[in-house]
Design an enzyme around this catalytic site. Sequence first.
Site, PDB file in Angstrom:
ATOM      1  N   HIS A  68      -0.231 -10.198 -13.213  1.00 35.63           N
ATOM      2  CA  HIS A  68       0.408 -10.683 -11.974  1.00 35.63           C
ATOM      3  C   HIS A  68       1.485  -9.717 -11.478  1.00 35.63           C
ATOM      4  O   HIS A  68       2.409 -10.128 -10.783  1.00 35.63           O
ATOM      5  CB  HIS A  68       1.032 -12.076 -12.161  1.00 35.63           C
ATOM      6  CG  HIS A  68       0.152 -13.059 -12.870  1.00 35.63           C
ATOM      7  ND1 HIS A  68      -0.621 -13.987 -12.209  1.00 35.63           N
ATOM      8  CD2 HIS A  68      -0.098 -13.239 -14.201  1.00 35.63           C
ATOM      9  CE1 HIS A  68      -1.299 -14.704 -13.092  1.00 35.63           C
ATOM     10  NE2 HIS A  68      -1.008 -14.268 -14.313  1.00 35.63           N
TER      11      HIS A  68
ATOM     12  N   LYS B 231      12.640  11.694   1.453  1.00 37.66           N
ATOM     13  CA  LYS B 231      11.331  11.093   1.210  1.00 37.66           C
ATOM     14  C   LYS B 231      10.314  12.052   0.594  1.00 37.66           C
ATOM     15  O   LYS B 231      10.266  13.227   0.923  1.00 37.66           O
ATOM     16  CB  LYS B 231      10.739  10.560   2.533  1.00 37.66           C
ATOM     17  CG  LYS B 231      11.444   9.334   3.071  1.00 37.66           C
ATOM     18  CD  LYS B 231      11.181   8.088   2.261  1.00 37.66           C
ATOM     19  CE  LYS B 231       9.816   7.546   2.521  1.00 37.66           C
ATOM     20  NZ  LYS B 231       9.738   6.516   3.519  1.00 37.66           N
TER      21      LYS B 231
ATOM     22  N   GLU C 188      -2.132   6.795  -0.874  1.00 42.08           N
ATOM     23  CA  GLU C 188      -2.314   5.757   0.148  1.00 42.08           C
ATOM     24  C   GLU C 188      -3.675   5.883   0.822  1.00 42.08           C
ATOM     25  O   GLU C 188      -4.361   4.898   1.079  1.00 42.08           O
ATOM     26  CB  GLU C 188      -1.207   5.855   1.204  1.00 42.08           C
ATOM     27  CG  GLU C 188       0.180   5.531   0.682  1.00 42.08           C
ATOM     28  CD  GLU C 188       1.244   5.934   1.694  1.00 42.08           C
ATOM     29  OE1 GLU C 188       1.801   7.033   1.569  1.00 42.08           O
ATOM     30  OE2 GLU C 188       1.499   5.152   2.628  1.00 42.08           O
TER      31      GLU C 188
END
Length: 467
Positions: A165, A292, A299
């Site tokens: 989970h 960043k 992705e």
Amino acid sequence: MTATSTSRSANQMWGGRFAEGPNAIMQAINASIGFDKRLYAQDIAGSRAHAAMLAATGILTNKDAEAIGEGLLTVLSEIEAGNFQFRVELEDIHLNVESRLTEIVGEAGKRLHTARSRNDQVAVDFRLWVRDQCDAAVAGLTALMQAFVAQAEAGADWVMPGFTHLQTAQPVTWGHHMMAYVEMFARDRSRFEDARRRMNECPLGAAALAGTGFPIDRHMTAQALGFDRPTANSLDSVSDRDFALEFLAASSICAMHLSRFAEELVIWSSAQFRFVRLSDKWTTGSSIMPQKKNPDAAELLRAKIGRILGATVALFTVMKGLPLTYSKDMQEDKEQVFDAADTLMLGLAAMTGMVADMTANRAQLAAAASSGFSTATDLADWLVRELGLPFREAHHVTGRLVAMAEAKGCDLPDLSLAEMQTAYPGIRDDVFGVLGVENSIRSRMSYGGTAPDQVRAQVARWKALLV
Ligand code: ARG
């Protein structure tokens, strides 16, 4: 051209029956040359095998067959050199090649289409192409598995949290987590191998649908093209696209696996997790936020399943409900498979690079492994083993201890023995031995468990299999 304009002349391949050429829009919807030119090498190989067989069976003269064989090689080199003129009025790769062949060798070229049809021709071309893609997928998966095995070998005993989970569950090892993907990609690899085995029958010689009256030798062409045998039913041969569907299905499952690890990389490389550092080679910066480092490749891999599964659904939808045998609907098979195959091969290569170049943050993994009460199960097991409690009761006692630690804002090993004994008086000092994560992972010695020795055994097994 307007909607009503037509080509000046009827098609040179079947013009006998037609007084005028097709409407321009008909040509646009009908032609497949824009994409099926990718089958040129397979088309030429199939035609060369066919011509050689026609000569061996006395259907063509050796002289004609030789002219055809040579002429086809000329066509091949023209296409490969980029000076072949693909013509949309010739519809597809089959007619483009045959027409150019006839320009080169004359009369003999017109005899090539004896005892075959474009229906069995496209079936054999496409099978050959998909078969090559199965081999490419197997090679790509092997490289990817090797990258995971190398990660597992380096970190067979590095502890990290195991999740269910996405909540901390029990400590596991980095190596064990890496080897989970080896198992997944191994199943993918066997699916491609299995699909390849099943598709390796040659439909050439089924002709339009019913076979042919010419005394062809289908075993000869099957063998020349590397197939195990000819297909056994001519109707099925020209109407079957199972091989493409199986390739797409295997690709979809594989892409789903890629998307799962991609998602883990996205999570793990975040500032909140810091489980891995992705190499600069597989990340991008932001044009505005200097700090960043975005996991774009991961992705995109997470997303690529969309195209591949989309192609699978598209081809299933094309094939569903089609009566036997060939229908032009089936021309819609190729673009889906081409795109899915390109996407899969790119995805496998990108994932292999990312996995090979990523660095696990061992300290952060270890810190995370011991938080979140990850050894609660070890404590419950200790109560069962050492104090003879039934597991359900041990679970309950442990739950109370977790609640206690949570309330204090500490981890389980930080509770004192006296505090522990308030939950169950029989608890002894040696309980602390099972609360460490190192101890926890070492204890999971069951076959396929996370103990470093088990992981090393699996690494050794796969290293031997992946040579
Ligand atoms: N371009 C066609 C395809 O991809 C080749 C087969 C055409 N056969 C036919 N009878 N029109 O399916």
